[in-house]
Design an enzyme around this catalytic site. Structure first.
Site, PDB file in Angstrom:
ATOM      1  N   SER A  67     -61.384  10.436 -26.504  1.00 57.00           N
ATOM      2  CA  SER A  67     -61.566  11.795 -27.032  1.00 57.00           C
ATOM      3  C   SER A  67     -60.269  12.599 -26.973  1.00 57.00           C
ATOM      4  O   SER A  67     -59.376  12.334 -26.164  1.00 57.00           O
ATOM      5  CB  SER A  67     -62.639  12.531 -26.230  1.00 57.00           C
ATOM      6  OG  SER A  67     -63.870  11.856 -26.290  1.00 57.00           O
TER       7      SER A  67
HETATM    8  N1  SAH Z   1     -65.498   9.245 -22.769  1.00 55.66           N
HETATM    9  C1  SAH Z   1     -64.709   8.325 -23.570  1.00 55.66           C
HETATM   10  C2  SAH Z   1     -64.955   8.559 -25.040  1.00 55.66           C
HETATM   11  C3  SAH Z   1     -65.257   7.277 -25.736  1.00 55.66           C
HETATM   12  S1  SAH Z   1     -65.958   7.427 -27.357  1.00 55.66           S
HETATM   13  C4  SAH Z   1     -63.246   8.399 -23.199  1.00 55.66           C
HETATM   14  O1  SAH Z   1     -62.866   9.251 -22.386  1.00 55.66           O
HETATM   15  O2  SAH Z   1     -62.465   7.572 -23.674  1.00 55.66           O
HETATM   16  C5  SAH Z   1     -67.701   7.279 -27.005  1.00 55.66           C
HETATM   17  C6  SAH Z   1     -68.149   5.966 -26.406  1.00 55.66           C
HETATM   18  O3  SAH Z   1     -69.577   6.013 -26.373  1.00 55.66           O
HETATM   19  C7  SAH Z   1     -67.789   4.706 -27.171  1.00 55.66           C
HETATM   20  O4  SAH Z   1     -67.066   3.850 -26.339  1.00 55.66           O
HETATM   21  C8  SAH Z   1     -69.134   4.098 -27.555  1.00 55.66           C
HETATM   22  O5  SAH Z   1     -69.150   2.686 -27.525  1.00 55.66           O
HETATM   23  C9  SAH Z   1     -70.043   4.682 -26.490  1.00 55.66           C
HETATM   24  N2  SAH Z   1     -71.471   4.722 -26.803  1.00 55.66           N
HETATM   25  C10 SAH Z   1     -72.069   5.015 -27.980  1.00 55.66           C
HETATM   26  N3  SAH Z   1     -73.416   4.960 -27.853  1.00 55.66           N
HETATM   27  C11 SAH Z   1     -73.660   4.644 -26.543  1.00 55.66           C
HETATM   28  C12 SAH Z   1     -74.856   4.448 -25.780  1.00 55.66           C
HETATM   29  N4  SAH Z   1     -76.077   4.568 -26.309  1.00 55.66           N
HETATM   30  N5  SAH Z   1     -74.729   4.124 -24.479  1.00 55.66           N
HETATM   31  C13 SAH Z   1     -73.511   3.994 -23.904  1.00 55.66           C
HETATM   32  N6  SAH Z   1     -72.353   4.161 -24.578  1.00 55.66           N
HETATM   33  C14 SAH Z   1     -72.427   4.496 -25.884  1.00 55.66           C
END
Ligand code: SAH
Length: 222
Positions: A67
């Protein structure tokens, strides 16, 4: 938490980003301190390290993103994190947001649906000394094993507030969740005021990758 970090060429860029976050309205001193401690360059792909302190989201594996720093700061600030709080994160991704929460002294459980991302994040967080519990699974149903939580942060965009998450909050607990279309969402803070009473506040427009799962979008949403 990270005590003896050596100086690197990224330090000046990191401090410039922190100044930018202040200018954009981040005032929680602990959020600013945590983000000035954590080496974001270690959470991005090696070829993108030179961009690690631009205020933008960057691609990670599995077609996901780390993010934007402002978004991380804004969501964390909105959750009013205090040391010792139990926090659940949905969407571990790179692990950066989990590191910010852990640096602030929270007791963090983070769920990721892609095993590869979870494993990479776990290794990085452990190497940096952060005690984050990384789990693989569908975070839209939360994690009852660690409930109830003081705060829950969803770092992917949902079609609606996932009810299991609202129900895993303590009374007085706060849930940050982007809700909207697969491409654009509004960030809501849902506060649980009583056993059956929640209130949602809209904090404006953001763009997250989709939340995929039983209480989220279907796999091929984009
Ligand atoms: N907090 C992260 C942001 C990653 S983007 C950071 O600091 O880098 C959001 C993430 O949510 C992705 O890796 C995606 O695979 C995950 N995601 C999407 N749906 C999900 C679910 N139902 N359960 C767990 N993870 C999920």
């Amino acid at each position: 938490m990270i005590k003896h970090r050596t100086h690197t060429p990224f330090d000046a860029k990191r401090q410039a980003l922190i100044s930018q976050l202040k200018q954009r309205g981040i005032i929680d001193q602990e959020v600013l301190r945590a983000m000035s401690e954590i080496p974001r360059e270690k959470f991005v792909q090696p070829s993108l390290q030179s961009q690690a302190y631009e205020d933008s989201a960057l691609p990670i594996d599995e077609r996901q993103t780390i993010s934007q720093p402002f978004t991380v700061a804004f969501m964390t600030q909105a959750l009013h994190i205090q040391p010792g709080m139990k926090v659940l994160e949905i969407g571990t991704g790179s692990g950066y947001q989990a590191a910010v929460l852990a640096e602030m002294g929270a007791d963090v459980v983070s769920i990721e649906r892609h095993p590869k991302l979870s494993m990479q994040a776990r290794e990085k967080l452990n190497a940096m000394g952060y005690q984050v519990t990384c789990r693989v699974g569908d975070g839209t149903i939360g994690y009852q094993g660690g409930a109830p939580y003081d705060a829950i942060i969803v770092t992917a965009g949902a079609p609606d507030v996932p009810e299991p998450l609202a129900r895993q909050l303590k009374i007085g607990g706060r849930l940050a969740v982007p809700v909207g279309s697969a491409k654009r969402q509004n960030l809501f803070i849902v506060t649980r005021h009583a056993e059956e009473q929640w209130q949602a506040t809209d904090l404006g427009s953001f763009a997250f990758v989709p939340l995929i799962g039983v209480e989220g979008w279907e796999e091929d949403v984009r």
